[in-house]
Structure formats: C-alpha cells, structure tokens
Design a protein around this motif. Sequence first.
Motif, PDB file in Angstrom:
ATOM      1  N   LEU A   1     -22.934  65.017  81.404  1.00  0.00           N
ATOM      2  CA  LEU A   1     -23.607  63.737  81.228  1.00  0.00           C
ATOM      3  C   LEU A   1     -22.669  62.757  80.535  1.00  0.00           C
ATOM      4  N   GLY A   2     -22.171  61.764  81.280  1.00  0.00           N
ATOM      5  CA  GLY A   2     -21.176  60.854  80.733  1.00  0.00           C
ATOM      6  C   GLY A   2     -21.608  59.396  80.721  1.00  0.00           C
ATOM      7  N   THR A   3     -21.157  58.673  79.713  1.00  0.00           N
ATOM      8  CA  THR A   3     -21.380  57.221  79.658  1.00  0.00           C
ATOM      9  C   THR A   3     -20.135  56.523  80.199  1.00  0.00           C
ATOM     10  N   ALA A   4     -20.337  55.699  81.223  1.00  0.00           N
ATOM     11  CA  ALA A   4     -19.202  54.996  81.832  1.00  0.00           C
ATOM     12  C   ALA A   4     -19.579  53.540  82.126  1.00  0.00           C
ATOM     13  N   VAL A   5     -19.745  52.763  81.061  1.00  0.00           N
ATOM     14  CA  VAL A   5     -19.328  53.114  79.710  1.00  0.00           C
ATOM     15  C   VAL A   5     -20.383  52.659  78.705  1.00  0.00           C
ATOM     16  N   ALA A   6     -20.285  53.260  77.480  1.00  0.00           N
ATOM     17  CA  ALA A   6     -21.023  52.746  76.338  1.00  0.00           C
ATOM     18  C   ALA A   6     -20.178  51.630  75.723  1.00  0.00           C
ATOM     19  N   GLN A   7     -20.796  50.485  75.511  1.00  0.00           N
ATOM     20  CA  GLN A   7     -20.054  49.320  75.031  1.00  0.00           C
ATOM     21  C   GLN A   7     -19.710  49.464  73.548  1.00  0.00           C
ATOM     22  N   ILE A   8     -18.460  49.294  73.218  1.00  0.00           N
ATOM     23  CA  ILE A   8     -17.998  49.410  71.839  1.00  0.00           C
ATOM     24  C   ILE A   8     -18.653  48.366  70.941  1.00  0.00           C
ATOM     25  N   TYR A   9     -18.815  47.158  71.465  1.00  0.00           N
ATOM     26  CA  TYR A   9     -19.365  46.088  70.633  1.00  0.00           C
ATOM     27  C   TYR A   9     -20.877  46.190  70.463  1.00  0.00           C
ATOM     28  N   ALA A  10     -21.529  47.069  71.223  1.00  0.00           N
ATOM     29  CA  ALA A  10     -22.990  47.169  71.165  1.00  0.00           C
ATOM     30  C   ALA A  10     -23.486  47.948  69.965  1.00  0.00           C
ATOM     31  N   ARG A  11     -22.649  48.827  69.424  1.00  0.00           N
ATOM     32  CA  ARG A  11     -23.069  49.700  68.330  1.00  0.00           C
ATOM     33  C   ARG A  11     -21.909  49.894  67.361  1.00  0.00           C
ATOM     34  N   THR A  12     -22.246  50.195  66.135  1.00  0.00           N
ATOM     35  CA  THR A  12     -21.197  50.597  65.202  1.00  0.00           C
ATOM     36  C   THR A  12     -20.643  51.948  65.649  1.00  0.00           C
ATOM     37  N   PRO A  13     -19.447  52.304  65.249  1.00  0.00           N
ATOM     38  CA  PRO A  13     -18.896  53.606  65.632  1.00  0.00           C
ATOM     39  C   PRO A  13     -19.749  54.779  65.171  1.00  0.00           C
ATOM     40  N   THR A  14     -20.333  54.687  63.980  1.00  0.00           N
ATOM     41  CA  THR A  14     -21.151  55.791  63.500  1.00  0.00           C
ATOM     42  C   THR A  14     -22.439  55.915  64.313  1.00  0.00           C
ATOM     43  N   ALA A  15     -23.024  54.783  64.719  1.00  0.00           N
ATOM     44  CA  ALA A  15     -24.237  54.832  65.544  1.00  0.00           C
ATOM     45  C   ALA A  15     -23.930  55.461  66.906  1.00  0.00           C
ATOM     46  N   THR A  16     -22.782  55.128  67.474  1.00  0.00           N
ATOM     47  CA  THR A  16     -22.388  55.717  68.751  1.00  0.00           C
ATOM     48  C   THR A  16     -22.156  57.215  68.602  1.00  0.00           C
TER      49      THR A  16
END
Length: 344
Positions: A59-74
């Motif tokens: 199950l892959g995210t292509a893509v999860a947006q970097i600006y949408a969440r903080t790194p810890t939330a991701t």
Amino acid sequence: MRIGIHSGYWSAGPPPGIEDAIVAADALGVDSVWTAEAYGSDAFTPLAWWGSRTRRIRLGTAVAQIYARTPTATAMAALTLDHLSGGRAILGLGVSGPQVVEGWYGEPYRRPLARTREYVDIVRQVLERGAPVAYDGEFYQLPTRAEQATGLGKSLRSTVHPLRADLPIHLAAEGPKNIALAAEIADGWLPLFYTPRLDAEFREHLEAGFAARAPERSSRADFEVSATVPVVVHDDVEKAADAVRPFLALYVGGMGAKGANFHRNAIDRLGYSEAADEITELYAAGRRAEAVAAVPTALVEDIALVGPAEKIARDVEAWKGTAVTTLLVQGDATAVRTMAEILG
C-alpha cells in the motif's frame, strides 16, 4: 518487473469499481496499489480502507504531499497504516508545486529539495524511535523555537513502537537534482514521465545520488523505481492514445503556473517542447479540446503503453531493461489484467 496499480486522483468521488479491482489484483498477485492527493481526497485513508479487504498487496502513497502535514504527522500516519496492514505500507512523498502549496496549503514554496531532506530526516527519527525527536533545521524545529511559542515544548518519542523502523520511503521526482536526491536519501523513486528511450540519462541522475548515499542506508540493490505508466488496451492505437491525451494535456497545460510547471519541464526534457508550447497556449486560452488533440501520439507512446495487447507485449520489452522495477499501471481492470498476463 513487478506490476502495481496507480489509482490516481479522485474526481468528484471515489473511482468507480476501484475497490473490487484492488481485491482482484491482490488475488492475482499484483505487487502494490498507490494513491495520490492534491486538493481533494487524501492519500492515506483510501489505503487503510482498501487495505482492510486485501492481504498481500503493498500500500503506497504516490504521493503524500510534504506541505500538507508536518513530518511527525506523516510519520504517525505511515506507522499506523503499517501496523494495520501487517507491514505493507510504503511512504511516497512529493512536494507538488507552488500553485497547490501556496494556494491550498497556505505555505510558501521555497527550496523544496532542502525541505524534503529535513522532512525525511525527521520521519526517519520517528520510525527509528531511538531517542526523543529533536531537530534544528531551516524549515523544521522540534521543539519549536517560534517567537510566539510558549517555550514549554519538549522532545517526544512516539508512544507507538513502529512495526518497521525501516518502513520504505520513496520520493516523487522529475528534475535531475530531485532524482539524485531520491537515490541519496530514499528507498525508491516515483517517476511520472518515464521513457525507456532516456533510461541511460535517468540512470546517470540516480548514480549521482547513489554516490552521496550514506553507508547506513539500505543497499542500492534494494532501491525501487516505481514508474506510473498509463495503459490502454484497444484495437485502435489512436483511440487508445486518445484516452491518455487528456492526462498529458492537463499536466502540460493546466498544472502549475506559467514558468513554474515542473511537469511541463519534464516533457521538455523528453524532447516535446514545441508540442508543449502549443498545448500550453491552447489550454490557457480555454480551448481544452484542441489542447488535448495537440498531444502527439509519439509522446503518448513514449510514456504509456497503448494499443492491442500484442503491441503492448512488444512495447513493454523496452521497459524490461530499464531502471524501472515496478510498472504502476494507470488504467482499467482490463489494463491491469493484460499487464499481469504479459509480465506474469
């Protein structure tokens, strides 16, 4: 070469029939399913929902947006999905472009490569859980040192023990420096417009990143290249290409601001600048049907697999010797089944 499914962006709602298609793909032994996000559906929720009906497919995210969440939330979302799926999650990250980042997420689009490097560093700290997460970067500081902060923040460690400290992180990248960054700091690269014709050039960019890769990173032999490839099975090549032209016209003419469209830049590097100029001009003028019609069949055949199954079987031979390890099929159930039969 493995096969995956790229479910793409949602339009007004979930893609019709996608859940049944993913369940069938899982039974067929398809390697992975991938989701996307921009400013509609998110990338993680569908994977959790569809993943609950499957047992093997990654199950892959292509893509999860970097600006949408903080790194810890991701990192929290990724490690949660990994637990729920029994270790099947792949975290694919990307920076999108200034129109989406500044218009939807409300963040300044500045030095995306440097931001990506910091982001991945923090995600890995969370997943490794070796110590409370602390970071003092240009873009991220943990605990925060913002002027309006209370000063009461403290470094924290995830309460949840990640299932896999080495949960794979892949980067979406189109430009040479971005591709090199993926090879340097990530476990895989997610190209959008790959063509076997430029495989040697893509490999050079990857080699530049591998040369700077830290010794503690996973082996370059395990590095994955999962390319999104539209696949349309049809007896008529031109009609098959017609199904892909709107996708290309959108990315060339409708995604990104004038002078800041990284997808358009990728098409330029493929050698279609003149056609891209025409598509962009028509799209900007609101003549979208003409913009779609202006997409050359040669461009479609460079980055996609279209036509009768026999032709696709011949054309895919050129992909087998490339750096691509997984071909992410963007198409209907017939396309996925055809590719599984050809490459199975």
